[in-house]
Design a protein around this motif. Structure first.
Motif, short mmCIF file in Angstrom:
data_model
loop_
_atom_site.label_atom_id
_atom_site.label_comp_id
_atom_site.label_asym_id
_atom_site.label_seq_id
_atom_site.Cartn_x
_atom_site.Cartn_y
_atom_site.Cartn_z
N LYS A 78 0.79 -1.24 0.00
CA LYS A 78 0.00 0.00 0.00
C LYS A 78 0.83 1.29 0.00
O LYS A 78 0.77 2.08 0.96
CB LYS A 78 -0.94 0.03 1.21
N PRO A 79 1.60 1.52 -1.06
CA PRO A 79 2.33 2.80 -1.11
C PRO A 79 1.36 3.97 -1.04
O PRO A 79 0.25 3.88 -1.57
CB PRO A 79 3.04 2.73 -2.47
N ARG A 80 1.78 5.05 -0.37
CA ARG A 80 0.83 6.15 -0.12
C ARG A 80 0.81 7.19 -1.22
O ARG A 80 -0.18 7.89 -1.41
CB ARG A 80 1.24 6.88 1.16
N LEU A 81 1.96 7.35 -1.88
CA LEU A 81 2.06 8.45 -2.84
C LEU A 81 3.02 8.04 -3.95
O LEU A 81 4.02 7.36 -3.69
CB LEU A 81 2.59 9.70 -2.10
N HIS A 82 2.70 8.49 -5.18
CA HIS A 82 3.54 8.16 -6.33
C HIS A 82 3.92 9.45 -7.05
O HIS A 82 3.05 10.26 -7.38
CB HIS A 82 2.77 7.25 -7.30
N ILE A 83 5.22 9.62 -7.26
CA ILE A 83 5.72 10.81 -7.96
C ILE A 83 6.56 10.30 -9.12
O ILE A 83 7.65 9.75 -8.92
CB ILE A 83 6.56 11.69 -7.01
N MET A 84 6.03 10.41 -10.33
CA MET A 84 6.72 9.80 -11.48
C MET A 84 7.64 10.79 -12.19
O MET A 84 7.24 11.89 -12.55
CB MET A 84 5.71 9.24 -12.48
N ASP A 85 8.87 10.32 -12.42
CA ASP A 85 9.85 11.09 -13.18
C ASP A 85 9.61 10.84 -14.68
O ASP A 85 10.03 9.82 -15.23
CB ASP A 85 11.27 10.62 -12.76
N GLY A 86 8.95 11.82 -15.29
CA GLY A 86 8.72 11.74 -16.74
C GLY A 86 9.30 12.97 -17.42
O GLY A 86 8.80 13.40 -18.46
N ILE A 87 10.33 13.54 -16.82
CA ILE A 87 10.94 14.73 -17.44
C ILE A 87 11.67 14.26 -18.72
O ILE A 87 11.33 14.68 -19.81
CB ILE A 87 11.87 15.47 -16.45
N ILE A 88 12.64 13.38 -18.54
CA ILE A 88 13.19 12.67 -19.70
C ILE A 88 12.83 11.20 -19.49
O ILE A 88 13.32 10.56 -18.56
CB ILE A 88 14.73 12.80 -19.83
N ALA A 89 11.94 10.70 -20.31
CA ALA A 89 11.46 9.32 -20.18
C ALA A 89 12.29 8.41 -21.09
O ALA A 89 13.22 8.86 -21.75
CB ALA A 89 9.99 9.28 -20.56
N MET A 90 11.93 7.12 -21.06
CA MET A 90 12.59 6.16 -21.97
C MET A 90 11.56 5.58 -22.92
O MET A 90 10.52 5.09 -22.49
CB MET A 90 13.25 5.03 -21.18
N GLU A 91 11.84 5.61 -24.21
CA GLU A 91 10.98 4.97 -25.20
C GLU A 91 11.77 3.89 -25.93
O GLU A 91 12.97 3.74 -25.73
CB GLU A 91 10.44 6.00 -26.19
N GLY A 92 11.06 3.12 -26.75
CA GLY A 92 11.75 2.09 -27.54
C GLY A 92 12.04 0.85 -26.73
O GLY A 92 11.15 0.31 -26.07
N ASN A 93 13.31 0.44 -26.74
CA ASN A 93 13.71 -0.84 -26.17
C ASN A 93 13.86 -0.81 -24.64
O ASN A 93 14.90 -1.17 -24.10
CB ASN A 93 15.02 -1.27 -26.85
N GLY A 94 12.80 -0.33 -23.95
CA GLY A 94 12.85 -0.25 -22.50
C GLY A 94 12.63 -1.61 -21.87
O GLY A 94 12.26 -2.56 -22.56
N PRO A 95 12.88 -1.75 -20.57
CA PRO A 95 13.15 -0.67 -19.62
C PRO A 95 14.64 -0.38 -19.39
O PRO A 95 14.96 0.49 -18.60
CB PRO A 95 12.54 -1.21 -18.32
N GLY A 96 15.53 -1.13 -20.10
CA GLY A 96 16.95 -0.92 -19.81
C GLY A 96 17.76 -0.36 -20.98
O GLY A 96 18.83 0.19 -20.79
N SER A 97 17.24 -0.51 -22.19
CA SER A 97 18.06 -0.21 -23.37
C SER A 97 17.37 0.73 -24.35
O SER A 97 17.70 0.74 -25.53
CB SER A 97 18.41 -1.52 -24.10
N GLY A 98 16.41 1.48 -23.87
CA GLY A 98 15.67 2.36 -24.78
C GLY A 98 16.35 3.69 -25.01
O GLY A 98 17.52 3.89 -24.67
N THR A 99 15.60 4.61 -25.58
CA THR A 99 16.11 5.91 -25.99
C THR A 99 15.48 7.01 -25.14
O THR A 99 14.28 6.99 -24.90
CB THR A 99 15.71 6.14 -27.47
N PRO A 100 16.29 7.99 -24.71
CA PRO A 100 15.71 9.09 -23.94
C PRO A 100 14.74 9.91 -24.80
O PRO A 100 15.01 10.14 -25.98
CB PRO A 100 16.93 9.94 -23.55
N VAL A 101 13.64 10.31 -24.20
CA VAL A 101 12.68 11.17 -24.90
C VAL A 101 12.14 12.21 -23.91
O VAL A 101 11.77 11.86 -22.79
CB VAL A 101 11.52 10.34 -25.54
N ALA A 102 12.15 13.46 -24.31
CA ALA A 102 11.67 14.52 -23.41
C ALA A 102 10.15 14.47 -23.33
O ALA A 102 9.48 14.71 -24.33
CB ALA A 102 12.15 15.88 -23.90
N MET A 103 9.63 14.13 -22.19
CA MET A 103 8.18 14.17 -21.97
C MET A 103 7.83 15.39 -21.10
O MET A 103 6.66 15.74 -20.97
CB MET A 103 7.70 12.88 -21.29
#
Ligand code: SF4
Ligand code: SF4
Length: 384
Positions: free
Chosen positions: A197-222
Protein backbone atom coordinates in the motif's frame (compact mmCIF):
# COMPACT_ATOMS: atom_id res chain seq x y z
CA UNK A 1 -12.70 9.38 -8.30
CA UNK A 2 -8.89 9.38 -8.09
CA UNK A 3 -6.83 12.48 -8.67
CA UNK A 4 -3.73 12.65 -10.86
CA UNK A 5 -1.73 15.86 -11.11
CA UNK A 6 0.12 16.53 -14.36
CA UNK A 7 2.90 19.07 -14.05
CA UNK A 8 4.99 20.37 -16.89
CA UNK A 9 8.66 20.44 -15.92
CA UNK A 10 11.32 20.75 -18.59
CA UNK A 11 14.53 20.41 -16.62
CA UNK A 12 16.11 18.42 -13.84
CA UNK A 13 16.32 21.56 -11.80
CA UNK A 14 15.71 20.88 -8.10
CA UNK A 15 13.98 24.19 -7.33
CA UNK A 16 11.70 23.87 -10.37
CA UNK A 17 10.74 20.29 -9.46
CA UNK A 18 10.27 21.38 -5.83
CA UNK A 19 7.83 24.10 -6.86
CA UNK A 20 5.80 21.77 -9.12
CA UNK A 21 5.71 19.14 -6.40
CA UNK A 22 4.56 21.68 -3.80
CA UNK A 23 1.72 22.84 -6.06
CA UNK A 24 0.76 19.26 -6.89
CA UNK A 25 0.63 18.14 -3.27
CA UNK A 26 -1.37 21.19 -2.29
CA UNK A 27 -3.91 20.35 -4.98
CA UNK A 28 -4.10 16.80 -3.58
CA UNK A 29 -5.03 18.20 -0.16
CA UNK A 30 -1.57 18.48 1.41
CA UNK A 31 1.15 15.96 2.26
CA UNK A 32 0.09 16.04 5.93
CA UNK A 33 -3.18 14.35 4.91
CA UNK A 34 -1.24 11.56 3.23
CA UNK A 35 1.56 10.86 5.74
CA UNK A 36 1.90 12.02 9.35
CA UNK A 37 5.13 13.57 10.64
CA UNK A 38 5.67 10.73 13.10
CA UNK A 39 5.76 8.11 10.40
CA UNK A 40 8.92 6.55 9.01
CA UNK A 41 9.03 7.12 5.25
CA UNK A 42 10.70 5.03 2.55
CA UNK A 43 11.53 6.84 -0.68
CA UNK A 44 11.51 4.14 -3.32
CA UNK A 45 13.28 5.25 -6.52
CA UNK A 46 13.76 3.02 -9.55
CA UNK A 47 17.25 1.47 -9.21
CA UNK A 48 16.64 -1.19 -11.85
CA UNK A 49 20.36 -1.30 -12.62
CA UNK A 50 23.46 0.68 -11.72
CA UNK A 51 23.29 3.17 -14.62
CA UNK A 52 24.13 6.87 -14.83
CA UNK A 53 21.21 9.36 -14.81
CA UNK A 54 21.64 10.23 -18.52
CA UNK A 55 20.86 6.61 -19.44
CA UNK A 56 17.29 7.29 -18.15
CA UNK A 57 16.99 3.79 -16.70
CA UNK A 58 16.60 5.06 -13.15
CA UNK A 59 14.85 7.87 -11.27
CA UNK A 60 16.84 11.08 -11.67
CA UNK A 61 18.60 12.25 -8.47
CA UNK A 62 17.09 15.75 -8.88
CA UNK A 63 13.62 14.24 -8.33
CA UNK A 64 14.92 12.48 -5.23
CA UNK A 65 16.48 15.70 -3.96
CA UNK A 66 13.35 17.81 -4.54
CA UNK A 67 11.21 15.26 -2.67
CA UNK A 68 13.67 15.07 0.25
CA UNK A 69 13.92 18.85 0.45
CA UNK A 70 10.15 19.28 0.35
CA UNK A 71 9.57 16.67 3.06
CA UNK A 72 12.23 18.27 5.26
CA UNK A 73 10.74 21.74 4.76
CA UNK A 74 7.33 20.36 5.71
CA UNK A 75 8.75 19.04 8.98
CA UNK A 76 9.29 15.37 8.13
CA UNK A 77 12.42 13.93 9.70
CA UNK A 78 12.17 10.13 9.42
CA UNK A 79 13.14 9.80 5.78
CA UNK A 80 14.96 6.76 4.35
CA UNK A 81 15.46 5.30 0.89
CA UNK A 82 16.14 2.03 -0.85
CA UNK A 83 15.46 -0.30 -3.74
CA UNK A 84 16.61 -3.70 -4.93
CA UNK A 85 18.18 -3.65 -8.42
CA UNK A 86 17.80 -6.56 -10.86
CA UNK A 87 21.43 -7.51 -10.27
CA UNK A 88 24.17 -6.03 -8.11
CA UNK A 89 24.16 -4.24 -4.78
CA UNK A 90 21.74 -1.41 -3.90
CA UNK A 91 24.66 0.73 -2.69
CA UNK A 92 26.39 0.49 -6.05
CA UNK A 93 23.14 1.41 -7.85
CA UNK A 94 22.69 4.32 -5.46
CA UNK A 95 26.20 5.62 -6.21
CA UNK A 96 26.04 5.21 -10.00
CA UNK A 97 22.55 6.74 -10.30
CA UNK A 98 23.68 9.83 -8.39
CA UNK A 99 21.25 9.25 -5.52
CA UNK A 100 23.93 8.45 -2.97
CA UNK A 101 25.48 11.90 -3.18
CA UNK A 102 22.11 13.56 -2.54
CA UNK A 103 21.31 11.15 0.29
CA UNK A 104 24.67 11.95 1.93
CA UNK A 105 24.04 15.69 1.59
CA UNK A 106 20.70 15.41 3.45
CA UNK A 107 21.76 12.56 5.72
CA UNK A 108 19.16 10.10 4.39
CA UNK A 109 20.07 6.49 5.29
CA UNK A 110 19.94 3.67 2.74
CA UNK A 111 17.86 0.84 4.20
CA UNK A 112 18.64 -2.87 3.86
CA UNK A 113 17.45 -4.16 0.49
CA UNK A 114 19.85 -7.10 0.06
CA UNK A 115 17.96 -9.31 2.48
CA UNK A 116 14.50 -9.58 3.92
CA UNK A 117 11.91 -12.10 4.94
CA UNK A 118 8.99 -14.12 3.69
CA UNK A 119 5.70 -12.32 4.22
CA UNK A 120 2.42 -14.17 3.95
CA UNK A 121 -0.45 -12.27 2.37
CA UNK A 122 -3.66 -14.19 2.99
CA UNK A 123 -5.70 -11.88 0.75
CA UNK A 124 -3.44 -12.47 -2.25
CA UNK A 125 -5.32 -13.42 -5.42
CA UNK A 126 -2.26 -14.47 -7.46
CA UNK A 127 0.46 -14.51 -4.79
CA UNK A 128 0.14 -15.27 -1.10
CA UNK A 129 3.80 -15.07 -0.24
CA UNK A 130 6.45 -12.47 -1.00
CA UNK A 131 10.14 -12.15 -0.17
CA UNK A 132 10.11 -8.55 1.01
CA UNK A 133 13.25 -6.50 1.61
CA UNK A 134 13.90 -5.62 5.23
CA UNK A 135 13.94 -1.91 4.38
CA UNK A 136 10.41 -2.00 3.02
CA UNK A 137 9.17 -3.77 6.16
CA UNK A 138 10.75 -1.30 8.59
CA UNK A 139 8.81 1.74 7.43
CA UNK A 140 5.30 3.06 7.94
CA UNK A 141 4.78 4.69 4.55
CA UNK A 142 6.21 4.33 1.06
CA UNK A 143 6.60 7.23 -1.33
CA UNK A 144 7.13 5.68 -4.72
CA UNK A 145 9.41 7.49 -7.20
CA UNK A 146 9.00 5.58 -10.49
CA UNK A 147 10.53 6.36 -13.87
CA UNK A 148 8.40 6.72 -17.00
CA UNK A 149 9.58 4.00 -19.40
CA UNK A 150 8.53 1.59 -22.12
CA UNK A 151 8.74 -2.10 -21.21
CA UNK A 152 9.16 -5.13 -23.47
CA UNK A 153 7.13 -7.47 -21.29
CA UNK A 154 4.49 -5.11 -19.87
CA UNK A 155 4.38 -2.42 -22.63
CA UNK A 156 5.06 0.35 -20.07
CA UNK A 157 6.52 0.44 -16.59
CA UNK A 158 5.43 3.04 -14.13
CA UNK A 159 4.19 3.43 -10.59
CA UNK A 160 2.56 0.05 -9.93
CA UNK A 161 5.45 -2.01 -11.34
CA UNK A 162 8.09 0.02 -9.50
CA UNK A 163 6.95 -1.51 -6.20
CA UNK A 164 8.40 -4.84 -7.45
CA UNK A 165 11.78 -3.53 -6.25
CA UNK A 166 10.59 -4.13 -2.67
CA UNK A 167 11.08 -7.85 -3.42
CA UNK A 168 14.76 -8.35 -2.74
CA UNK A 169 17.50 -9.84 -4.89
CA UNK A 170 17.03 -12.72 -7.27
CA UNK A 171 13.57 -13.42 -5.84
CA UNK A 172 12.37 -11.01 -8.50
CA UNK A 173 13.78 -13.29 -11.20
CA UNK A 174 12.21 -16.33 -9.55
CA UNK A 175 8.82 -14.56 -9.66
CA UNK A 176 9.16 -14.49 -13.44
CA UNK A 177 9.44 -18.27 -13.51
CA UNK A 178 6.39 -18.63 -11.25
CA UNK A 179 4.25 -16.07 -13.10
CA UNK A 180 5.13 -16.59 -16.74
CA UNK A 181 1.88 -15.34 -18.22
CA UNK A 182 1.99 -11.52 -18.35
CA UNK A 183 -1.48 -11.25 -16.80
CA UNK A 184 -0.53 -13.50 -13.88
CA UNK A 185 2.69 -11.54 -13.45
CA UNK A 186 0.65 -8.32 -13.43
CA UNK A 187 -1.74 -9.89 -10.91
CA UNK A 188 1.22 -10.72 -8.65
CA UNK A 189 2.40 -7.09 -8.88
CA UNK A 190 -1.13 -5.93 -8.06
CA UNK A 191 -1.13 -8.21 -4.99
CA UNK A 192 2.22 -6.77 -3.92
CA UNK A 193 0.74 -3.26 -4.13
CA UNK A 194 -2.29 -4.41 -2.13
CA UNK A 195 0.10 -5.74 0.52
CA UNK A 196 2.51 -2.78 0.75
CA UNK A 197 0.00 0.00 0.00
CA UNK A 198 2.33 2.80 -1.11
CA UNK A 199 0.83 6.15 -0.12
CA UNK A 200 2.06 8.45 -2.84
CA UNK A 201 3.54 8.16 -6.33
CA UNK A 202 5.72 10.81 -7.96
CA UNK A 203 6.72 9.80 -11.48
CA UNK A 204 9.85 11.09 -13.18
CA UNK A 205 8.72 11.74 -16.74
CA UNK A 206 10.94 14.73 -17.44
CA UNK A 207 13.19 12.67 -19.70
CA UNK A 208 11.46 9.32 -20.18
CA UNK A 209 12.59 6.16 -21.97
CA UNK A 210 10.98 4.97 -25.20
CA UNK A 211 11.75 2.09 -27.54
CA UNK A 212 13.71 -0.84 -26.17
CA UNK A 213 12.85 -0.25 -22.50
CA UNK A 214 13.15 -0.67 -19.62
CA UNK A 215 16.95 -0.92 -19.81
CA UNK A 216 18.06 -0.21 -23.37
CA UNK A 217 15.67 2.36 -24.78
CA UNK A 218 16.11 5.91 -25.99
CA UNK A 219 15.71 9.09 -23.94
CA UNK A 220 12.68 11.17 -24.90
CA UNK A 221 11.67 14.52 -23.41
CA UNK A 222 8.18 14.17 -21.97
CA UNK A 223 8.70 17.23 -19.70
CA UNK A 224 6.24 15.76 -17.23
CA UNK A 225 5.83 14.94 -13.58
CA UNK A 226 2.82 12.82 -12.61
CA UNK A 227 1.71 12.79 -8.99
CA UNK A 228 -1.06 10.70 -7.47
CA UNK A 229 -2.06 8.53 -4.55
CA UNK A 230 -3.48 5.99 -7.01
CA UNK A 231 -0.80 4.10 -8.97
CA UNK A 232 -3.25 2.66 -11.49
CA UNK A 233 -4.78 6.07 -12.22
CA UNK A 234 -1.25 7.42 -12.61
CA UNK A 235 -0.14 4.60 -14.94
CA UNK A 236 -3.34 5.03 -16.99
CA UNK A 237 -2.56 8.73 -17.32
CA UNK A 238 0.96 7.83 -18.50
CA UNK A 239 -0.62 5.50 -21.11
CA UNK A 240 -2.97 8.26 -22.25
CA UNK A 241 -0.08 10.73 -22.47
CA UNK A 242 1.55 8.46 -25.06
CA UNK A 243 -1.76 7.54 -26.68
CA UNK A 244 -1.41 3.87 -25.72
CA UNK A 245 -4.58 1.82 -25.29
CA UNK A 246 -4.83 1.03 -21.56
CA UNK A 247 -6.17 -2.39 -22.54
CA UNK A 248 -2.69 -3.26 -23.84
CA UNK A 249 -1.19 -2.84 -20.36
CA UNK A 250 -1.68 -5.94 -18.17
CA UNK A 251 -0.81 -4.11 -14.94
CA UNK A 252 -3.55 -1.55 -15.57
CA UNK A 253 -6.05 -4.31 -16.34
CA UNK A 254 -5.22 -6.43 -13.30
CA UNK A 255 -4.71 -3.46 -10.97
CA UNK A 256 -8.17 -2.18 -11.91
CA UNK A 257 -9.84 -5.59 -11.54
CA UNK A 258 -8.17 -6.18 -8.18
CA UNK A 259 -9.02 -2.80 -6.70
CA UNK A 260 -5.53 -1.31 -6.57
CA UNK A 261 -6.88 1.76 -8.34
CA UNK A 262 -9.03 3.06 -11.15
CA UNK A 263 -8.25 3.47 -14.82
CA UNK A 264 -11.28 4.76 -16.72
CA UNK A 265 -11.36 8.38 -17.88
CA UNK A 266 -14.52 9.19 -15.95
CA UNK A 267 -12.97 7.85 -12.70
CA UNK A 268 -9.86 10.05 -12.87
CA UNK A 269 -9.82 13.74 -12.10
CA UNK A 270 -6.87 15.34 -13.86
CA UNK A 271 -5.36 18.39 -12.19
CA UNK A 272 -2.51 20.73 -13.13
CA UNK A 273 -1.44 21.03 -16.77
CA UNK A 274 -3.65 19.62 -19.49
CA UNK A 275 -3.05 16.15 -20.85
CA UNK A 276 -3.46 17.43 -24.42
CA UNK A 277 -0.59 19.85 -23.92
CA UNK A 278 1.79 17.10 -22.80
CA UNK A 279 0.56 14.43 -25.26
CA UNK A 280 3.22 12.56 -27.27
CA UNK A 281 1.47 10.31 -29.79
CA UNK A 282 4.74 9.26 -31.39
CA UNK A 283 6.23 7.81 -28.17
CA UNK A 284 7.94 4.62 -29.31
CA UNK A 285 6.19 1.74 -27.55
CA UNK A 286 4.91 -1.62 -28.78
CA UNK A 287 1.29 -0.78 -29.64
CA UNK A 288 0.14 -4.38 -29.68
CA UNK A 289 -1.95 -6.35 -27.21
CA UNK A 290 -0.04 -8.49 -24.71
CA UNK A 291 -0.73 -12.17 -25.27
CA UNK A 292 -0.53 -15.11 -22.95
CA UNK A 293 2.54 -16.55 -24.64
CA UNK A 294 2.48 -19.54 -22.32
CA UNK A 295 -0.85 -20.57 -23.87
CA UNK A 296 0.76 -20.10 -27.27
CA UNK A 297 3.63 -22.36 -26.16
CA UNK A 298 1.32 -25.18 -25.20
CA UNK A 299 -1.28 -24.63 -27.89
CA UNK A 300 -1.47 -25.49 -31.53
CA UNK A 301 1.10 -22.97 -32.73
CA UNK A 302 3.84 -24.77 -30.77
CA UNK A 303 5.76 -26.07 -33.80
CA UNK A 304 5.94 -22.54 -35.21
CA UNK A 305 6.30 -20.61 -32.00
CA UNK A 306 9.73 -19.19 -32.72
CA UNK A 307 8.46 -17.77 -36.00
CA UNK A 308 5.49 -16.19 -34.26
CA UNK A 309 6.36 -15.11 -30.72
CA UNK A 310 8.25 -12.05 -29.60
CA UNK A 311 11.77 -12.90 -28.52
CA UNK A 312 14.99 -11.35 -27.26
CA UNK A 313 17.74 -11.07 -29.88
CA UNK A 314 21.41 -10.19 -29.31
CA UNK A 315 23.01 -7.47 -31.41
CA UNK A 316 26.53 -8.84 -31.84
CA UNK A 317 27.87 -5.43 -32.81
CA UNK A 318 27.12 -4.14 -29.30
CA UNK A 319 27.63 -7.25 -27.18
CA UNK A 320 30.84 -7.36 -25.11
CA UNK A 321 30.31 -11.00 -24.00
CA UNK A 322 30.12 -10.00 -20.33
CA UNK A 323 27.62 -12.72 -19.36
CA UNK A 324 25.29 -10.53 -17.28
CA UNK A 325 22.36 -11.65 -19.42
CA UNK A 326 23.16 -15.31 -18.73
CA UNK A 327 23.40 -14.57 -15.02
CA UNK A 328 20.04 -12.72 -15.13
CA UNK A 329 18.10 -15.56 -16.75
CA UNK A 330 15.89 -16.82 -13.90
CA UNK A 331 15.39 -20.35 -15.26
CA UNK A 332 17.13 -23.14 -13.43
CA UNK A 333 18.07 -24.61 -16.78
CA UNK A 334 19.06 -21.35 -18.46
CA UNK A 335 17.59 -20.39 -21.80
CA UNK A 336 20.68 -18.36 -22.56
CA UNK A 337 24.13 -19.89 -22.35
CA UNK A 338 27.68 -19.52 -23.58
CA UNK A 339 28.58 -22.12 -26.13
CA UNK A 340 32.25 -21.62 -25.33
CA UNK A 341 34.27 -19.93 -22.63
CA UNK A 342 32.88 -16.83 -20.86
CA UNK A 343 34.10 -13.71 -22.61
CA UNK A 344 35.14 -15.58 -25.76
CA UNK A 345 31.83 -16.31 -27.47
CA UNK A 346 28.44 -14.65 -27.75
CA UNK A 347 25.65 -16.03 -25.54
CA UNK A 348 23.14 -18.15 -27.39
CA UNK A 349 19.38 -18.43 -26.87
CA UNK A 350 17.41 -21.63 -26.67
CA UNK A 351 14.04 -20.17 -27.65
CA UNK A 352 12.31 -23.44 -26.85
CA UNK A 353 13.20 -22.96 -23.19
CA UNK A 354 12.87 -19.16 -23.07
CA UNK A 355 9.79 -17.93 -21.18
CA UNK A 356 10.02 -14.38 -22.63
CA UNK A 357 10.45 -12.66 -19.28
CA UNK A 358 13.10 -10.30 -20.78
CA UNK A 359 15.20 -10.17 -17.60
CA UNK A 360 18.26 -10.60 -19.88
CA UNK A 361 17.23 -7.58 -21.97
CA UNK A 362 16.59 -5.48 -18.84
CA UNK A 363 20.00 -6.20 -17.39
CA UNK A 364 22.28 -5.98 -20.44
CA UNK A 365 24.61 -3.05 -19.70
CA UNK A 366 25.39 -2.46 -23.38
CA UNK A 367 21.84 -2.22 -24.73
CA UNK A 368 22.73 -5.17 -26.91
CA UNK A 369 19.45 -7.09 -26.57
CA UNK A 370 16.34 -6.13 -28.56
CA UNK A 371 12.90 -7.62 -28.22
CA UNK A 372 11.69 -8.42 -31.71
CA UNK A 373 8.23 -9.35 -32.91
CA UNK A 374 8.31 -11.50 -36.06
CA UNK A 375 6.12 -10.18 -38.88
CA UNK A 376 4.05 -13.37 -38.86
CA UNK A 377 3.46 -12.87 -35.14
CA UNK A 378 2.23 -9.33 -35.74
CA UNK A 379 -0.25 -10.65 -38.29
CA UNK A 380 -1.39 -13.78 -36.47
CA UNK A 381 -0.73 -13.54 -32.71
CA UNK A 382 -0.45 -9.95 -31.44
CA UNK A 383 -3.70 -8.44 -32.57
CA UNK A 384 -7.01 -7.58 -30.97
S1 SF4 B 1 24.60 -8.76 -21.12
FE1 SF4 B 1 24.61 -7.76 -23.11
S2 SF4 B 1 26.73 -7.29 -23.51
FE2 SF4 B 1 26.73 -8.79 -21.84
S3 SF4 B 1 26.89 -10.76 -22.90
FE3 SF4 B 1 24.73 -10.37 -22.67
S4 SF4 B 1 24.11 -9.37 -24.58
FE4 SF4 B 1 26.35 -9.26 -24.46
S1 SF4 C 1 16.62 -16.00 -22.04
FE1 SF4 C 1 16.00 -13.94 -21.37
S2 SF4 C 1 13.83 -13.78 -21.89
FE2 SF4 C 1 14.38 -15.94 -22.02
S3 SF4 C 1 13.87 -16.79 -20.00
FE3 SF4 C 1 16.03 -16.19 -19.90
S4 SF4 C 1 16.02 -14.09 -19.15
FE4 SF4 C 1 13.93 -14.56 -19.77
Amino acid sequence: MSKVVIKECKEYDVSQIYQRLKEALESLGGIENIITKEEKILLKPNFMAAREPEKVVTTHPAIFEAVVKYLRDMGYSKIYYGDSPGTGAPLKASRVTGTYEVAEKYDIPLLEFRKGKTVTFEDGVFARQFEIAQGALEVDAIINLPKMKSHGFMRITGATKNIFGCVYGFNKGISHTKFQDPYEFAGMIADLNRLLKPRLHIMDGIIAMEGNGPGSGTPVAMNTLLISQDSIALDSTFARLIDLDINYVPIIIKGTEMGVGVSEDHEIELLGDSLEKMLNRSFDVERLPVKDERVSFDGKIKPFKNLLLRKPVINKKLCIKCGICVESCPLEEKALTFSGELGKSFPKYDYNKCIRCYCCQEMCPKEAIDVKTPLLGKLLVYRD
